[in-house]
Scaffold this motif. Structure first.
Motif, mmCIF file in Angstrom:
data_model
loop_
_atom_site.group_PDB
_atom_site.id
_atom_site.type_symbol
_atom_site.label_atom_id
_atom_site.label_comp_id
_atom_site.label_asym_id
_atom_site.label_seq_id
_atom_site.Cartn_x
_atom_site.Cartn_y
_atom_site.Cartn_z
ATOM 1 N N UNK A 27 -9.729 3.220 7.314
ATOM 2 C CA UNK A 27 -10.334 3.298 5.975
ATOM 3 C C UNK A 27 -10.258 1.946 5.275
ATOM 4 N N UNK A 28 -9.095 1.292 5.387
ATOM 5 C CA UNK A 28 -8.942 -0.021 4.748
ATOM 6 C C UNK A 28 -9.903 -1.040 5.352
ATOM 7 N N UNK A 50 0.461 2.614 1.874
ATOM 8 C CA UNK A 50 1.480 3.434 2.556
ATOM 9 C C UNK A 50 1.934 2.855 3.894
ATOM 10 N N UNK A 51 1.050 2.106 4.550
ATOM 11 C CA UNK A 51 1.416 1.500 5.833
ATOM 12 C C UNK A 51 2.202 0.211 5.603
ATOM 13 N N UNK A 52 1.720 -0.618 4.693
ATOM 14 C CA UNK A 52 2.378 -1.904 4.462
ATOM 15 C C UNK A 52 3.767 -1.746 3.848
ATOM 16 N N UNK A 65 -4.472 -7.610 9.718
ATOM 17 C CA UNK A 65 -5.726 -7.616 8.959
ATOM 18 C C UNK A 65 -5.496 -7.869 7.472
ATOM 19 N N UNK A 66 -4.336 -7.489 6.958
ATOM 20 C CA UNK A 66 -4.091 -7.564 5.509
ATOM 21 C C UNK A 66 -3.670 -8.954 5.048
ATOM 22 N N UNK A 67 -3.316 -9.849 5.970
ATOM 23 C CA UNK A 67 -2.780 -11.149 5.566
ATOM 24 C C UNK A 67 -3.750 -11.929 4.692
ATOM 25 N N UNK A 82 -9.140 -2.253 -0.226
ATOM 26 C CA UNK A 82 -8.549 -2.217 1.115
ATOM 27 C C UNK A 82 -7.028 -2.245 1.024
ATOM 28 N N UNK A 83 -6.504 -3.135 0.200
ATOM 29 C CA UNK A 83 -5.050 -3.238 0.070
ATOM 30 C C UNK A 83 -4.462 -1.978 -0.551
ATOM 31 N N UNK A 84 -5.179 -1.379 -1.482
ATOM 32 C CA UNK A 84 -4.702 -0.127 -2.066
ATOM 33 C C UNK A 84 -4.625 0.959 -0.995
#
Length: 986
Positions: free
Chosen positions: A179-180, A198-200, A216-218, A192-194
C-alpha cells in the motif's frame, strides 16, 4: 560432495530438515535441501517427500533462484491432485500460500511471457474458488502484476485493497508495504510514510519486513525532513539485508541512499561487502534493482572525480569505479529492456531513469560513527625515492612552478625549520617532490649548498615525522641524515641528527622489555652520549646548540617518565633550565617556550600538578604576548590534561576545545590533534556528555588511521564501539565494527589477533543487545573455539566461553551450553574469573528452570552447585565482588530457580537466606532495591503460590515501613503494589 549424511529413515529425514531450516539461506542450505529431496524419494512415502519439497522450494525462493521454485511447486501440486488426503490442514495451507511465491517468481523472469503470468493467476483463482478460499490473495497478486507492468494499477489496487483479508493473505507487514509503495509511486511521500508507520516502528514484521520497507522509506524520509530517522533505519535495515541474495534490491537501495547523502565512501564499503551478490542473485528482477542502485552510487563517485578508485564488482577481474559503472549500465539497461519488451510497456526503463536522474538530497549526513570521504579510500601514492647524490649546476626546470625560485624555497625551508615553524613541513614536502623528479637539477648556489645536504634535510624531516613507536626506523633515518650532513660539511646539523638518533635508539633498545630500570638505563646512556657529542662538536650555531640541549632535556624527561624515580626529577629540571638559559641568552623564542613546556611537563610527571599548572599558566601568558602562536594548541592541551588530573573537567574542556580550534588554523600534523580529541573524550565523559565523547573518540581514531598508526586507531575505535554499546546505540556499534572488521589488514589476518577478537566480542555483545540471538550466538561460539587456544590468557577464554554458554541457553541448546560452561570452568581453574563465571552459571540455571519448569530443575541445580563452588573459591581467595556478594546472589537465584520449577518451599527458604545475607538496608546503603526485590519475591511465593497471605502481608508491611522510614520510596513501590494485590485476592 554431500553436505550431510543421507538419512536412513524418515525420523532422520525430519531431523535433517529441521537442522537445515536453521541454516541461513544460500548455497549450503539449497544443496542440502536438494539432497534431502533425493533421500525422501527413496522412502516411497508421500508425506516426507512433501515436507522435503516444501523445504526445497523455500530454499530456492529465499536463495534468489526463481527459475527453480515453480518447478518444485509443480511437483507439489501434482502430489496434491493425486493424493489430496495426505495433505493435512497445515500442508494444505502451505500449498495454497505458495501460489503467491510462484507468481512472484514468474514475474521476476523476463523470459516468461505475459500471457503465462496471467494464465498462472487464472489457475490460482480457479484453485482458490474450487477450494472455497477467499480471493483477496488473488487480487493482491493481480495488483502486483499491474504495478510491475505499470498498467491499470489504480483499478487493480482498488480491487485488492477494498477486500477483507483472509488466512492466505500476505502478512500485515507485507501488505502495508504494498500500500505504501502504491502511494509512493503516486508521488505522495507523506501518505506512504503514514501507511508504513506500523512496520517502521516495529509493530508489524515478518521474515522480509521491516527490512524491505525500510529500504524504500529512506528517500521519502529524507524528502520530508526526517534525516535522523532515515539514518537510524539505514543502519538497522541494511544489517538485515546485507549479503542476502533474496534482498539484493534492498541492498541496491541502501547503496543509492549512501550516494544521495554524501556517503559515497560508505557506499563503496557496502558494495564490497555485497560483492558476492553479483554472482549469487539468479533473479533478473532483483538483479536489475541491485544494479540500478549500484549505478546510482558509481555515477555519483564518477561525478565527484573519483572514477579511478577501485571498486568491488563482478568476479574474475579488478574494477575501477568507471569500468564497473559502464559494465553495470550495460547489464541493467539490457535487463530493463527485456522486462519492458515482455510487458509491452516502458515502466522499468522509466523507473531506472528516475532513479539515475536523482540529485543528492543532502550534502552530508553522518551515517556511521566512522565518517570517511572518498579521499580516505583512495590508494596511497607510491613513495618517492630520492635520487642518488649527484652534482649539477643549473636551476631546476620545475622551479618556475613554485611560488619562488628553488634556491629561495630551500633556504626558506631551512629557516622555518630552524624556528620549528610548522610551515616548514609543506616546504620540505614540495622539495621532496621536486628532488624526486627524474629531470631534477640541483641549483649551483653556495648559499644552498650541495645536493647531498638537501638529501640530508629531507631525511631528517622524514625521521621527525615517523610514528611514535617507530623507533628503529627513526633512528636509521636520523643516522643516515647525519652521515650525509657530514659529507656536506655540516657538522652542527650532523650532531643534531646523531643526537636524535641516540634518542630514538634508546626507544629501539627498550622494545620488547617492560622493565623500567632497563629502559631508564638506556636513556641514561643515550643522554651521556649526547653530552659527549655536544662537547665534541665545535662551532655550533645557536639554533643547533639549542636543539642539542632540547634533545638532552627530552632524554632526561623520558627517563623520569619511565622510572618515576624521585632521584631523576632534579637532573631533568636542571637540563631544562640549561636549555632555558641558553635560549633566553640567544633570544630563540621557540626554544624558550619549548623549555618552559618541558619544565611544566617535568613537574607533571613528578606528580606536582599544581606546580605544573602554574608553569603552564605563565607560559600561556608569554605565548599570547610574544609567541610563537603555533605552540598555543600544544600548551593548552597540556593545561587541559593537568586540569583533568586536578578533577576540573569543565576547565579542561575549555582548554582542550580552544586547543583544537587553534590547531585547525595550523598545517596538518603540526599539533597532536589525536591526543586533543582523546583528552576531550575523557573530559566529556566526566562532564556527563557521552555522545560528544563518542565523537571525539572516533575522530581521534580516524586521525590515527590517516597517520598509519593502525593498532592505535583500532584500539580507539574499540573504545568507541564499547561506549556506543554502553549508550544503547546498538546499530551504531555494529555498523562501526562491521566497517572495521572488513578492513583489508583485518581480513588478511595482519592485525593483532587479540585486538580483532576484542572487536568481534563487542560486536557479538551488540548483536545480543540488538536481539539478533542467532548471529550473536554464532559469533560467540566461533570466539569460544578460537580463544580455547589462548594458553597465555585462559581468563579471557573463561569469560568468552561463559557468555557463549548463556547465549546457547537462551536459544534452548542446553547440551552445548553445558559444554561451553565446562570449558569456562576449566579455564577459570587456571585463571579465576569468579564474578563473571558465577553470573554465567546462575543465569544458565535460571534459563533452564524458566524454560523447562520442573523437568529442568535437576540440571538447573547442577549449574547452581557449580556456582556455589565458585563462590567458595572466591571466599577462600578473599575476592570481593563489585556488586552484591556471590553468596547472596546465589541464594537469590536458588529462590528464583525453585520458584520457576514449582518447588515453592525450597524457593522461600532460599529467598529468606538471601534476605538475611543482605541485611536490612540503611539510609546510606545502596542495596535497598535488591533487598526490596528479595522481600517482594519471597512474599509472592509465600502469599500467592503457597497460599499463605497473612505472613506474606506481614512481611511486606514491615518492609514497606522500613523503606519509607529510610526515604526509599521508589524501592517500596513494587512491594506496595503486591500488598494491594494480596488484599484484593484475600
Amino acid at each position: 560432495m554431500p553436505t550431510a549424511p543421507h538419512p536412513q529413515n524418515t525420523d532422520e529425514l525430519y531431523r535433517a530438515l529441521q537442522e537445515n531450516d536453521r541454516r541461513p539461506y544460500g548455497r549450503t542450505r539449497t544443496v542440502t535441501a536438494e539432497e534431502l529431496v533425493d533421500a525422501a524419494e527413496r522412502f516411497d512415502e508421500p508425506v516426507p517427500l512433501i515436507h522435503a519439497l516444501l523445504e526445497l522450494q523455500e530454499a530456492y525462493t529465499y536463495g534468489s533462484e526463481p527459475r527453480k521454485s515453480p518447478v518444485v511447486f509443480a511437483r507439489l501440486l501434482t502430489l496434491f491432485d493425486e493424493r489430496p488426503d495426505v495433505f493435512d490442514e497445515r500442508l494444505r495451507h502451505m500449498l495454497f500460500w505458495r501460489f503467491k511465491w510462484v507468481a512472484n517468481a514468474l514475474r521476476a523472469l523476463p523470459e516468461v511471457p505475459l500471457t503465462s503470468l496471467r494464465q498462472w493467476l487464472t489457475e490460482m483463482r480457479d484453485r482458490y474458488e474450487k477450494a472455497g478460499l477467499g480471493l483477496q490473495p488473488y487480487y493482491g497478486q493481480a495488483y502486483q502484476l499491474a504495478a510491475h507492468t505499470g498498467e491499470d494499477t489504480t483499478l487493480a489496487y482498488e480491487l485488492w485493497a477494498a477486500r477483507s483479508r483472509t488466512r492466505l493473505s500476505d502478512c500485515e507487514a507485507c501488505e502495508i508495504c504494498e500500500r505504501a509503495l502504491h502511494h509512493l509511486a503516486a508521488g505522495d511521500d507523506e501518505r506512504a510514510l503514514h501507511a508504513w508507520a506500523p512496520v517502521l516502528n516495529g509493530t508489524e514484521s515478518c521474515q522480509e519486513e521491516p527490512a524491505r520497507s525500510v529500504s524504500y522509506a529512506l528517500l521519502p524520509l529524507l524528502r520530508t525532513g526526517h534525516a535522523d530517522r532515515a539514518r537510524e533505519l539505514h543502519l538497522a535495515g541494511y544489517r538485515a539485508c546485507r549479503r542476502n541474495p533474496s534482498m539484493a534490491g534492498e541492498v541496491g537501495r541502501h547503496l543509492e541512499f549512501c550516494a544521495l547523502t554524501g556517503n559515497e565512501a560508505r557506499g563503496l564499503e557496502l558494495l564490497a561487502e555485497n560483492r558476492s551478490l553479483f554472482d549469487e542473485v539468479d533473479s533478473p528482477l532483483a538483479l536489475l534493482d541491485l544494479l540500478t542502485g549500484v549505478e546510482v552510487l558509481l555515477r555519483r563517485i564518477e561525478h565527484l572525480g573519483h572514477g579511478d578508485l577501485p571498486a568491488a564488482g563482478f568476479a574474475g577481474r579488478t574494477w575501477t569505479v568507471s569500468d564497473l559503472c559502464a559494465e553495470v549500465r550495460g547489464r541493467a539497461d539490457d535487463l530493463a529492456a527485456r522486462f519492458d519488451a515482455r510487458n509491452g510497456t516502458t515502466a522499468h526503463t522509466d523507473r531506472r531513469r528516475t532513479r539515475l536522474d536523482r540529485v543528492p538530497l543532502l550534502d552530508a549526513l553522518e551515517l556511521t560513527l566512522r565518517t570517511r570521504g572518498l579521499d580516505d579510500v583512495a590508494p596511497a601514492a607510491a613513495p618517492v625515492t630520492p635520487p642518488a647524490a649527484t652534482s649539477a649546476a643549473a636551476p631546476a626546470a620545475d622551479a618556475a612552478a613554485a611560488p619562488e625560485t628553488l634556491p629561495e624555497l630551500i633556504l626558506r625551508a631551512r629557516a622555518l625549520d630552524a624556528q620549528g615553524h610548522p610551515d616548514a613541513q609543506a616546504c620540505w614536502s614540495r622539495l621532496r617532490t621536486l628532488a624526486g623528479a627524474r629531470d631534477y637539477v640541483h641549483p649551483d648556489d653556495p648559499a644552498v649548498g650541495p645536493l647531498v645536504r638537501l638529501r640530508a634535510d629531507l631525511l631528517a624531516d622524514e625521521a621527525g615525522r615517523t610514528g611514535d613507536e617507530e623507533y628503529a626506523a627513526a633512528a636509521a633515518l636520523h643516522e643516515e641524515a647525519a652521515g650525509l650532513y657530514e659529507d656536506a660539511g655540516e657538522p652542527g646539523d650532523a650532531a643534531v641528527a646523531r643526537a636524535c638518533a641516540l634518542l630514538a635508539g634508546a626507544g629501539t633498545d627498550a622494545e620488547g622489555t617492560e622493565d623500567p630500570e632497563v629502559k631508564a638505563a638506556g636513556l641514561t646512556a643515550a643522554h651521556q652520549a649526547m653530552v659527549r657529542l655536544h662537547e665534541e662538536t665545535p662551532g655550533l650555531a645557536p639554533y643547533q646548540e639549542a636543539r642539542l640541549l632540547r634533545v638532552r632535556a627530552t632524554a632526561l624527561g623520558l627517563r623520569l617518565q619511565t622510572s618515576g624515580s624521585e632521584e631523576h626529577v632534579a637532573p631533568a629540571l636542571a637540563e631544562v633550565d640549561r636549555l632555558l638559559a641558553f635560549a633566553t641568552r640567544h633570544d630563540i623564542t621557540g626554544q624558550i617556550s619549548g623549555a618552559l613546556l618541558l619544565r611544566a611537563s617535568t613537574h607533571a610527571v613528578s606528580g606536582d600538578l599544581p606546580a605544573a599548572l602554574t608553569e603552564v599558566d605563565a607560559l600561556l601568558d608569554r605565548l599570547k604576548a610574544q609567541g610563537p602562536a603555533w605552540h598555543l594548541p600544544r600548551t593548552l592541551g597540556l593545561r587541559g590534561r593537568l586540569r583533568l588530573g586536578l578533577r576540573d573537567a569543565g576547565a579542561a574542556y575549555t582548554d582542550l576545545t580552544e586547543g583544537l580550534r587553534l590547531a585547525a588554523d595550523l598545517p596538518a600534523d603540526a599539533v597532536d590533534t589525536v591526543r586533543l580529541h582523546g583528552d576531550l573524550a575523557e573530559a566529556c565523559m566526566r562532564l556527563g556528555r557521552p555522545d560528544e565523547a563518542l565523537r571525539h573518540l572516533t575522530r581521534s581514531a580516524e586521525l590515527e588511521l590517516r597517520r598509519g598508526n593502525r593498532t592505535d586507531a583500532f584500539c580507539a575505535y574499540s573504545s568507541a564501539a564499547q561506549l556506543s554499546l554502553d549508550l544503547g546505540r546498538v546499530e551504531d556499534c555494529i555498523a562501526l565494527l562491521d566497517s572495521l572488521l572488513a578492513e583489508p589488514d583485518v581480513t588478511a589476518g595482519e592485525l593483532d589477533d587479540r585486538l580483532v577478537a576484542q572487536l568481534r566480542l563487542t560486536r557479538a555483545r551488540a548483536l545480543h543487545a540488538g536481539e539478533d540471538l542467532k548471529a550473536a550466538t554464532a559469533e560467540f561460539v566461533a570466539l569460544a573455539a578460537e580463544s580455547a587456544g589462548w594458553d597465555d590468557d585462559p581468563g579471557s577464554h573463561a569469560m568468552i566461553a561463559g557468555e557463549t554458554a548463556v547465549l546457547l541457553g537462551e536459544s534452548g541448546d542446553f547440551g552445548r551450553a553445558r559444554e561451553a560452561a565446562d570449558q569456562a570452568l576449566a579455564a577459570h581453574a587456571r585463571s579465576p574469573r569468579y564474578e563473571q563465571l558465577s553470573n554465567c552459571l546462575r543465569e544458565l540455571a535460571r534459563l533452564r528452570s524458566q524454560q523447562q519448569g520442573p523437568d529442568g530443575l535437576p540440571d538447573a541445580l547442577v549449574f547452581l552447585a557449580d556456582a556455589g563452588k565458585v563462590a567458595d573459591e572466591a571466599r577462600a581467595a578473599g575476592f570481593e565482588a563489585r556488586g552484591r556478594s556471590l553468596d547472596t546472589a546465589l541464594a537469590y537465584e536458588y529462590g528464583r530457580v525453585n520458584a520457576y520449577a514449582g518447588a515453592y518451599e525450597d524457593s522461600l527458604a532460599a529467598l529468606e537466606r538471601a534476605i538475611a545475607l543482605l541485611g536490612e538496608p540503611g539510609p546510606e546503603e545502596d542495596h535497598a532495591g535488591e533487598w526490596a526485590e528479595c522481600v517482594r519475591l519471597a512474599a509472592a511465593v509465600e502469599g500467592i503460590y503457597l497460599e499463605r497471605p497473612a505472613p506474606a502481608l506481614a512481611r511486606l508491611d514491615a518492609a514497606v515501613s522500613r523503606l519509607a522510614a529510610l526515604g526509599h520510596t521508589e524501592e517500596a513501590e513494587p512491594l506496595t503494589a503486591l500488598v494491594a494485590k494480596l488484599r484484593d485476592e484475600a
